[in-house]
Design a protein around this motif. Structure first.
Motif, mmCIF file in Angstrom:
data_model
loop_
_atom_site.group_PDB
_atom_site.id
_atom_site.type_symbol
_atom_site.label_atom_id
_atom_site.label_comp_id
_atom_site.label_asym_id
_atom_site.label_seq_id
_atom_site.Cartn_x
_atom_site.Cartn_y
_atom_site.Cartn_z
ATOM 1 N N VAL A 177 26.025 34.665 42.669
ATOM 2 C CA VAL A 177 26.925 35.769 42.786
ATOM 3 C C VAL A 177 26.957 36.800 41.582
ATOM 4 O O VAL A 177 27.033 36.293 40.467
ATOM 5 N N TYR A 178 26.671 37.955 41.904
ATOM 6 C CA TYR A 178 27.220 39.255 40.894
ATOM 7 C C TYR A 178 28.307 39.753 41.228
ATOM 8 O O TYR A 178 28.813 40.147 42.165
ATOM 9 N N VAL A 179 29.020 40.168 39.771
ATOM 10 C CA VAL A 179 30.262 40.519 39.934
ATOM 11 C C VAL A 179 30.324 41.985 38.911
ATOM 12 O O VAL A 179 29.752 41.859 38.017
ATOM 13 N N TYR A 180 30.726 42.939 39.615
ATOM 14 C CA TYR A 180 30.993 44.167 38.884
ATOM 15 C C TYR A 180 32.283 44.159 38.569
ATOM 16 O O TYR A 180 33.167 44.620 39.381
ATOM 17 N N GLN A 195 27.793 31.650 39.247
ATOM 18 C CA GLN A 195 27.218 30.741 40.303
ATOM 19 C C GLN A 195 28.619 30.033 41.222
ATOM 20 O O GLN A 195 29.585 29.655 40.324
ATOM 21 N N VAL A 196 28.670 30.096 42.321
ATOM 22 C CA VAL A 196 29.802 29.427 43.220
ATOM 23 C C VAL A 196 29.456 28.430 43.823
ATOM 24 O O VAL A 196 28.275 28.436 44.754
ATOM 25 N N GLN A 197 29.712 27.069 43.605
ATOM 26 C CA GLN A 197 29.277 25.826 44.351
ATOM 27 C C GLN A 197 30.296 25.922 45.596
ATOM 28 O O GLN A 197 31.437 25.776 45.764
ATOM 29 N N ARG A 223 39.080 32.773 39.636
ATOM 30 C CA ARG A 223 38.145 33.375 38.211
ATOM 31 C C ARG A 223 38.708 34.622 37.765
ATOM 32 O O ARG A 223 38.674 34.698 36.384
ATOM 33 N N TYR A 224 39.105 35.534 38.472
ATOM 34 C CA TYR A 224 39.535 36.784 38.212
ATOM 35 C C TYR A 224 40.907 37.209 38.429
ATOM 36 O O TYR A 224 41.531 36.448 39.278
ATOM 37 N N VAL A 240 35.551 33.646 48.384
ATOM 38 C CA VAL A 240 36.795 34.294 48.063
ATOM 39 C C VAL A 240 37.908 33.438 47.344
ATOM 40 O O VAL A 240 38.463 33.955 46.197
ATOM 41 N N GLN A 241 37.956 32.259 47.594
ATOM 42 C CA GLN A 241 38.688 31.314 46.619
ATOM 43 C C GLN A 241 38.133 31.234 45.205
ATOM 44 O O GLN A 241 38.880 31.380 44.341
#
Length: 304
Positions: A66-69, A53-55, A162-163, A156-157
């Protein structure tokens, strides 16, 4: 007694029928009539899915799904950084459709295993307050309705923090299907140079007239119509070497405006590729063009 047994048996058959219909409906909503996505046997190192989740200050502090592959091999290459493809869903829509119906994760696993393209992050945000609440991926007139800013800034930020991304415009692509294709182009024009590659799958380039989003007098309509906005920012797109890759089915009613947008890109000397494959406005087309879409982004982003 016999009659009672018959009633019970009949109820059981009805119950089983309802369960079957419910199961079919759930599967259709998830996969749209296609089989569930599954990697072929030759894929030994698949990517992995995460849900975060992105605040977002742009959304009034709302925490957005948000889903991230994660790219195949991400955990085994701690020093490597990867480009990102942001994918915006249509309406009504959900982010996981890119993995479950369009099968973008399977596509990535296949092409990376075959060394046809570099691995990338696939980032799929939820762009609304509910599946059937239309937001158009724009900054609406209401408080906390900054959906464009949510994507271009807050998301984007958050992903870069995070990754292990290539945290520059050269490492970012944005795309989407239907309404998400419109959103991708519109966001890219409002933030020229932030995304190296821009993709639209059956999108449109004339803003929909929705008073709840653009106001009762639709004052924000022209500013969110890519066909009108393009000439004002073309010089920035040329300077950033932004590449537009988009298509619309030959039978899609939006194809004419996409052709007009391609004509404008050509006139303004902005790099692009437009094509109109056989088909309409449907999942079969988007699924069929998933691999070319992945390759178009991966081949032009940093590291490719």
């Amino acid at each position: 007694m016999v009659a009672a047994d018959a009633v019970v048996l009949g109820c059981a058959f009805v119950a089983v029928g309802f369960v079957g219909v419910d199961h079919y409906g759930s599967n259709y909503w998830l996969y749209r009539g296609f089989p569930p996505p599954r990697d072929p046997a030759y894929v030994t190192i698949p990517g992995t899915q995460e849900h975060i989740q992105v605040q977002s200050p742009a959304l009034g502090g709302r925490a957005q799904d948000v889903y991230v592959y994660l790219p195949p091999g991400y955990a085994d290459a701690p020093a490597r950084r990867y480009p990102v493809l942001y994918l915006l869903h249509g309406f009504p829509g959900r982010p996981l459709a890119f993995l479950l119906t369009v099968r973008m994760g399977v596509i990535e696993d296949e092409v990376v295993t075959k060394n046809l393209a570099q691995p990338m992050f696939l980032v799929m945000p939820f762009g609304s307050t509910g599946t059937f609440n239309d937001k158009e991926w724009v900054n609406g007139v209401g408080h906390g309705e900054g959906w464009e800013t949510f994507v271009a800034r807050d998301l984007v930020q958050a992903i870069d923090a995070r990754y292990r991304t290539i945290a520059t415009p050269a490492g970012r692509a944005i795309g989407g299907l239907s309404e998400g294709g419109y959103g991708a182009i519109n966001i890219a024009l409002h933030h020229p140079g932030e995304f190296k590659v821009v993709e639209s799958w059956s999108g449109y380039v004339r803003a929909a007239k929705i008073p709840s989003i653009f106001g009762p007098h639709e004052l924000g309509l022209a500013a969110n119509t890519p066909l009108t906005l393009l000439p004002k920012v073309a010089h920035k797109l040329r300077r950033a070497h932004t590449f537009f890759w988009f298509y619309s089915g030959a039978d899609d009613r939006e194809t004419a405006q996409n052709r007009a947008f391609a004509t404008e890109l050509r006139r303004l000397r902005v790099q692009h590729r437009f094509f109109a494959p056989f088909g309409g406005h449907n999942w079969a087309l988007w699924r069929g063009q998933a691999q070319p879409a992945f390759l178009a982004a991966a081949g032009r982003l940093a590291g490719g």
